[in-house]
Design a protein around this motif. Sequence first.
Motif, PDB file in Angstrom:
ATOM      1  N   LEU A  81      -8.805 -30.990  16.947  1.00  0.00           N
ATOM      2  CA  LEU A  81      -8.873 -29.755  17.466  1.00  0.00           C
ATOM      3  C   LEU A  81      -9.743 -28.984  16.956  1.00  0.00           C
ATOM      4  CD1 LEU A  81      -5.052 -28.975  18.388  1.00  0.00           C
ATOM      5  CD2 LEU A  81      -6.828 -29.733  19.841  1.00  0.00           C
ATOM      6  N   ALA A  82     -10.015 -29.095  15.733  1.00  0.00           N
ATOM      7  CA  ALA A  82     -10.970 -28.065  15.037  1.00  0.00           C
ATOM      8  C   ALA A  82     -12.380 -28.048  15.885  1.00  0.00           C
ATOM      9  CB  ALA A  82     -11.313 -28.564  13.414  1.00  0.00           C
ATOM     10  N   PRO A  83     -13.100 -29.211  15.908  1.00  0.00           N
ATOM     11  CA  PRO A  83     -14.448 -29.225  16.611  1.00  0.00           C
ATOM     12  C   PRO A  83     -14.513 -28.468  17.868  1.00  0.00           C
ATOM     13  CG  PRO A  83     -13.876 -31.244  15.729  1.00  0.00           C
ATOM     14  CD  PRO A  83     -12.562 -30.675  15.581  1.00  0.00           C
ATOM     15  N   ARG A  84     -13.511 -29.040  18.649  1.00  0.00           N
ATOM     16  CA  ARG A  84     -13.348 -28.123  19.934  1.00  0.00           C
ATOM     17  C   ARG A  84     -13.335 -26.622  19.957  1.00  0.00           C
ATOM     18  NH1 ARG A  84      -8.618 -31.465  23.299  1.00  0.00           N
ATOM     19  NH2 ARG A  84      -8.636 -33.617  22.353  1.00  0.00           N
ATOM     20  N   CYS A  85     -12.879 -26.032  19.111  1.00  0.00           N
ATOM     21  CA  CYS A  85     -12.694 -24.570  19.216  1.00  0.00           C
ATOM     22  C   CYS A  85     -13.589 -24.176  18.021  1.00  0.00           C
ATOM     23  CB  CYS A  85     -11.151 -24.232  18.789  1.00  0.00           C
ATOM     24  SG  CYS A  85     -10.495 -24.796  17.129  1.00  0.00           S
ATOM     25  N   GLY A  86     -14.578 -24.705  17.293  1.00  0.00           N
ATOM     26  CA  GLY A  86     -15.605 -24.250  16.560  1.00  0.00           C
ATOM     27  C   GLY A  86     -14.942 -23.929  15.246  1.00  0.00           C
ATOM     28  N   VAL A  87     -14.160 -24.357  14.636  1.00  0.00           N
ATOM     29  CA  VAL A  87     -13.784 -24.224  13.269  1.00  0.00           C
ATOM     30  C   VAL A  87     -14.169 -25.371  12.475  1.00  0.00           C
ATOM     31  CG1 VAL A  87     -11.785 -24.182  11.864  1.00  0.00           C
ATOM     32  CG2 VAL A  87     -11.596 -23.039  14.150  1.00  0.00           C
ATOM     33  N   THR A  88     -14.758 -25.185  11.451  1.00  0.00           N
ATOM     34  CA  THR A  88     -15.248 -26.068  10.499  1.00  0.00           C
ATOM     35  C   THR A  88     -14.344 -26.346   9.197  1.00  0.00           C
ATOM     36  OG1 THR A  88     -17.661 -25.411  10.725  1.00  0.00           O
ATOM     37  CG2 THR A  88     -17.162 -26.698   8.790  1.00  0.00           C
ATOM     38  N   LEU A  89     -13.866 -27.434   9.272  1.00  0.00           N
ATOM     39  CA  LEU A  89     -12.707 -27.722   8.310  1.00  0.00           C
ATOM     40  C   LEU A  89     -13.331 -27.795   6.876  1.00  0.00           C
ATOM     41  CD1 LEU A  89     -10.641 -30.200  10.306  1.00  0.00           C
ATOM     42  CD2 LEU A  89     -10.291 -27.782  10.024  1.00  0.00           C
ATOM     43  N   PRO A  90     -12.787 -27.374   5.694  1.00  0.00           N
ATOM     44  CA  PRO A  90     -13.263 -27.389   4.807  1.00  0.00           C
ATOM     45  C   PRO A  90     -12.851 -28.733   4.038  1.00  0.00           C
ATOM     46  CG  PRO A  90     -11.202 -26.091   4.526  1.00  0.00           C
ATOM     47  CD  PRO A  90     -11.589 -26.316   6.101  1.00  0.00           C
TER      48      PRO A  90
END
Length: 590
Positions: free
Chosen positions: A88-97
């Motif tokens: 889900l992270a890439p879909r909502c524009g969140v870059t995972l550390p």
Amino acid sequence: MAIYPEEVVEEVRNRTNIVDVISQYVNLQKKGSQYFGLCPFHNEKTGSFSVSPQKQMYYCFGCGKGGNVFSFLMDYENMTFKEAVEELAPRCGVTLPQRELTAQERQRADRRSRLFEINKDAAAYYYKMLRSDAGKQAMEYFTKRELTPDTMHKFGLGCTSKYSDSLYKYLREKGYDDNILKDCGLVTIDEKRGGHDKFWNRAMFPIFDANGKVVAFGGRVMGDGEPKYLNSPETEIFNKSKTLFGLYFARKTRREQFILCEGYMDVISLHQAGFDNAVASLGTALTEGHAGMLKRYVKDVYLSYDSDGAGQKAALRAIPILKNAGISCRIINMSPYKDPDEFIKNLGAEEYEKRIQNAENSFMYQVRMLQNNYDMTDPEKKSDFQKEAARMIVMEFPTQLERENYTESVAAKFNIPKDALAKYILELGQSGITARRELGSGDDYQKKSLKPKDDGMKMSQRLLLTWLVETPDVYPKISLYVNPEDFEAGVYRTVAEEVFKYCDEGNPVDTARIVDLFMEDEERKTVAALFNTTVGELTDNSDLSKALKETLLRIKKNSLELAQKNGADLKSLVEGKKTLQRLERLDISL
């Protein structure tokens, strides 16, 4: 549990619209402030599956499945929590550390990686063995089964040697030690015999997971040994109840359904004949885990089990499992041959395609199998069969339209007077016999499906928690009288602590975050139910006020009774009784 910082997970969850995600899997229709559709986790005809954008949660009033956007992907796609976050992270524009693995995580990841490597090396060893002088007998077996070199290559077919320690020695030479080999499922290590192979003198079938990694093997004995077929035991990378033979290839098919078989050779023969959608459940009975895997890829499954008695029993067991997973199934008739392999060899792919096109409706198949248990020349037995067929229609189908359609089909196919059958079905319905499936959705369904154990204290506690989430203005009026300690220990109390904490701080309750505190499926279902309880038919504020007060009194009285039973000190019991007395005099107005 936290594989990423909590604030990052929360950002992914908050930025993700659960309605948008679930809409990719379920056809949702808006009703009021919520969305409803057919539950993807069990078979139903009426939409009892709800999605709340306000709570960022889903809940099925039928089967009880519920949770947030992460748990939906975990349930539907069989993902881990980590995989759901990363999906889900890439879909909502969140870059995972990028984060450092803990020592325990690194050790587990390294161990799993080594197990995959061992299976890959074993597959290469078996593959090479088949194409050597030592594999002559196995190669003759495969050739006799009319497999082409291309098919044998595609499925990675191989064989073992006649010696019981050849693979063990090979893997030791590759640098694997006994500590990892003992858990790979391919060798056994004991003090007397040392290391020896689980598979020897067998034709070998590698078992791939959905990503194409070798996770296990099946072996067919060469000669008259027993057992005829032998599978790898379960390991850290192999769960037989969730693994389907041929899935890695079948998932790429352009056909809209899968063909479910019983054996390796059935799958391989079908693929060779052009039916690249065939899979099998590793010779074991179909499980809910298998059905869950199938549901990830198709909505329709055609059963191509053996046509003998054992195959018929297996089909009858599989049908309700598939239906409960929301999968429609039909039965392929392979008469006069036993299995797909024999059928293809004798009648060919074109005739098998015709059998697919004429596959039997699963309910009609169940009725036909039922008929085999009755002597249709005996009027009494014939009547018994017809009554049982009617009962099956009533139990299986909740709507009048479905019942009438199946009444017509069953009457025509099994030579039953239609009017008499319809009349008996009506009588059964009037006598109180109802379909196993849902009778409605939302509040209506919930009232009809409540179990006795839900009617008491748990129901009251669930109701209060939902109330606090949906109407936070209630909190100041009840916080002096009830606290989290008044809730049942375990999931209920943990949830209550979180809800009360949000209310104390004056913040909206983040129900989706609370779900993430629980990883077990049953716990998530409980949490979802806690936030999806309804007051019922109460319509005016006086009724709501009365219901709230009664709910508080039930919870407080129960809490005091438990405290007294568990030997609480006298001071706390006296204070509790005073609180209860104040609550009884309280005038709550909403």
